[in-house]
Design an enzyme around this catalytic site. Structure first.
Site, PDB file in Angstrom:
ATOM      1  N   GLY A  58       4.010   3.425   5.288  1.00 31.69           N
ATOM      2  CA  GLY A  58       5.090   3.157   6.237  1.00 31.69           C
ATOM      3  C   GLY A  58       5.769   1.826   5.977  1.00 31.69           C
ATOM      4  N   LEU A  59       5.435   1.191   4.843  1.00 29.46           N
ATOM      5  CA  LEU A  59       6.018  -0.124   4.551  1.00 29.46           C
ATOM      6  C   LEU A  59       7.054  -0.062   3.421  1.00 29.46           C
ATOM      7  CD1 LEU A  59       2.785  -2.318   4.864  1.00 29.46           C
ATOM      8  CD2 LEU A  59       4.582  -1.958   6.565  1.00 29.46           C
ATOM      9  N   GLY A  60       7.491   1.138   3.101  1.00 29.30           N
ATOM     10  CA  GLY A  60       8.616   1.267   2.179  1.00 29.30           C
ATOM     11  C   GLY A  60       8.259   1.152   0.708  1.00 29.30           C
ATOM     12  N   SER A  61       7.050   1.573   0.334  1.00 28.70           N
ATOM     13  CA  SER A  61       6.674   1.437  -1.081  1.00 28.70           C
ATOM     14  C   SER A  61       7.528   2.341  -1.972  1.00 28.70           C
ATOM     15  CB  SER A  61       5.186   1.728  -1.292  1.00 28.70           C
ATOM     16  OG  SER A  61       4.898   3.050  -0.946  1.00 28.70           O
ATOM     17  N   SER A  62       7.841   3.550  -1.494  1.00 29.17           N
ATOM     18  CA  SER A  62       8.623   4.440  -2.363  1.00 29.17           C
ATOM     19  C   SER A  62      10.050   3.903  -2.547  1.00 29.17           C
ATOM     20  CB  SER A  62       8.626   5.878  -1.823  1.00 29.17           C
ATOM     21  OG  SER A  62       8.955   5.893  -0.475  1.00 29.17           O
ATOM     22  N   ALA A  63      10.608   3.321  -1.482  1.00 36.36           N
ATOM     23  CA  ALA A  63      11.949   2.735  -1.624  1.00 36.36           C
ATOM     24  C   ALA A  63      11.910   1.554  -2.588  1.00 36.36           C
ATOM     25  CB  ALA A  63      12.479   2.281  -0.257  1.00 36.36           C
ATOM     26  N   ALA A  64      10.874   0.706  -2.462  1.00 37.79           N
ATOM     27  CA  ALA A  64      10.812  -0.497  -3.310  1.00 37.79           C
ATOM     28  C   ALA A  64      10.612  -0.128  -4.778  1.00 37.79           C
ATOM     29  CB  ALA A  64       9.700  -1.423  -2.823  1.00 37.79           C
TER      30      ALA A  64
ATOM     31  N   PRO B 173       0.840  -1.206   0.000  1.00 41.63           N
ATOM     32  CA  PRO B 173       0.000   0.000   0.000  1.00 41.63           C
ATOM     33  C   PRO B 173       0.874   1.256   0.000  1.00 41.63           C
ATOM     34  CG  PRO B 173      -0.540  -1.440   1.883  1.00 41.63           C
ATOM     35  CD  PRO B 173       0.638  -2.043   1.189  1.00 41.63           C
TER      36      PRO B 173
ATOM     37  N   ASP C 290      15.463   2.594   4.331  1.00 41.52           N
ATOM     38  CA  ASP C 290      14.476   1.923   3.469  1.00 41.52           C
ATOM     39  C   ASP C 290      15.119   1.408   2.182  1.00 41.52           C
ATOM     40  OD1 ASP C 290      12.871   3.069   5.390  1.00 41.52           O
ATOM     41  OD2 ASP C 290      11.350   3.766   3.990  1.00 41.52           O
TER      42      ASP C 290
HETATM   43  O1  PMV Z   1       7.342   5.595   6.299  1.00 43.71           O
HETATM   44  P1  PMV Z   1       8.544   5.275   5.485  1.00 43.71           P
HETATM   45  O2  PMV Z   1       8.492   3.957   4.852  1.00 43.71           O
HETATM   46  O3  PMV Z   1       8.846   6.357   4.474  1.00 43.71           O
HETATM   47  O4  PMV Z   1       9.802   5.218   6.520  1.00 43.71           O
HETATM   48  C1  PMV Z   1      10.447   6.380   6.926  1.00 43.71           C
HETATM   49  C2  PMV Z   1      11.509   6.134   7.953  1.00 43.71           C
HETATM   50  C3  PMV Z   1      12.083   7.438   8.540  1.00 43.71           C
HETATM   51  O5  PMV Z   1      13.080   7.073   9.493  1.00 43.71           O
HETATM   52  C4  PMV Z   1      11.013   8.244   9.246  1.00 43.71           C
HETATM   53  C5  PMV Z   1      12.710   8.319   7.463  1.00 43.71           C
HETATM   54  C6  PMV Z   1      14.002   7.796   6.875  1.00 43.71           C
HETATM   55  O6  PMV Z   1      14.340   8.245   5.771  1.00 43.71           O
HETATM   56  O7  PMV Z   1      14.693   6.986   7.508  1.00 43.71           O
END
Ligand code: PMV
Length: 310
Positions: A84-90, A80, A130
């Site tokens: 907060g599960l790293g979709s943009s990184a993935a 999703p 991430d």
């Molecule tokens: O919510 P996410 O998946 O974008 O995780 C962010 C994690 C943070 O520590 C808040 C930011 C970061 O770049 O480490």
């Protein structure tokens, strides 16, 4: 060119503090994004003309990793967005991998470095947690110090993040997604302002660092009770930094009874929480009854990989 996929992640300990160069422990999860890149006569994303604002991470990935003719980028996601599960990184890692894979080989360090630059550019401020976790998979310990199982080092200004492999024992987590989209950039900026201004907020960051270090030891010993206690405390501290949300607290409270511990994961402000439990079905029901979407996950999965020749 190749189709590549990359996993999402959950941060077990240390989100936000890691942006200040403190340690964090993140685990790759079995929800992936795949990205197929193929030649075209114009730049498109999933059949639509690519727009910088609309496709921020993909377009920044192109700027970072691609200097060839126009391409179609097709993505398929099980994560999703803004949860907060790293979709943009993935999405960033899988796109960069597809653009840079040559002769069927990937260069994880190069991909992680480029993906960090992309996140940093799009988010404003970011740590490499991430992007390195999505690239390497398994578990990743980020630390200001170089330790055993070192993978690579990423630097920005005065900050240094050493990225390490971490073995992940058999632990069962359930994600509770609030359904509330929360962008990471503004939350990170808000915490930075608070920590720069207030000594109490700095102390919270110091305590999160201690929790991460204790958490790493607890994970090594597979000590679920200790991991759970540390998760609970980490959640309280994140609330003190102002990145909590009533919907997250509701889900955390709802599953405490049948969990070792629970906390928000990622940037907060909505997004998701995680619970460590031996009873994932029961905890899933509790999350759903409290109004969240329960997503049972496996942790410690493979990092970026080639799925097929595009
Ligand atoms: O919510 P996410 O998946 O974008 O995780 C962010 C994690 C943070 O520590 C808040 C930011 C970061 O770049 O480490």
């Amino acid at each position: 060119m190749f189709t590549c996929s990359a996993p999402g992640k959950m941060i077990l300990f240390g989100e936000h503090a890691v942006v200040f160069g403190r340690p964090a422990l993140a685990l790759a999860i079995d929800l992936r994004i795949s990205c197929k890149v193929s030649s075209s006569d114009q730049y498109t994303v999933n059949g639509h003309a690519m727009r910088k604002r609309h496709h921020a991470y993909i377009s920044a990935s192109l700027d970072e990793a691609w200097d060839g003719p126009p391409i179609d980028v097709d993505t398929m996601s099980k994560i999703p967005a803004a949860s907060g599960l790293g979709s943009s990184a993935a999405v960033t890692v899988s796109c960069i991998a597809s653009m840079t894979s040559s002769k069927g080989r990937l260069n994880p360090e190069k991909i992680a470095r480029m993906a960090f630059e992309v996140e940093n550019k799009v988010q404003g401020i970011a740590s490499p947690t991430d992007t390195s976790t999505s690239t390497h998979g398994h578990g990743v310990l980020v630390s200001p110090h170089k330790l055993d199982d070192f993978l690579w080092k990423i630097e920005k200004g005065t900050l240094v993040w050493n990225i390490h492999h971490c073995d992940v024992p058999r632990l069962r987590f359930v994600v509770g997604y609030t359904g509330i989209h929360a962008a990471t950039g503004p939350l990170v900026a808000m915490v930075k302002k608070l920590v720069d201004a207030e000594n109490d907020a700095k102390k919270v960051i110091d305590r999160i660092e201690e929790i991460v270090l204790a958490g790493v030891e607890a994970v090594k010993k597979s000590d679920k009770r200790r991991i759970g206690d540390l998760m609970n405390e980490n959640h309280t501290l994140l609330n003190q930094l102002g990145v909590g949300h009533p919907a997250l607290d509701k889900l955390v409270e709802a599953c405490r009874k049948h969990s070792y511990g629970a906390k928000l994961t990622g940037a907060g402000g909505g997004g998701s929480m995680i619970a460590l439990t031996d009873e994932p079905d029961r905890v899933s029901k509790e999350i759903e009854m409290a109004g969240g979407e329960a997503i049972p996950i496996s942790v410690g999965c493979d990092g970026v990989r080639i799925e097929r020749r595009a």
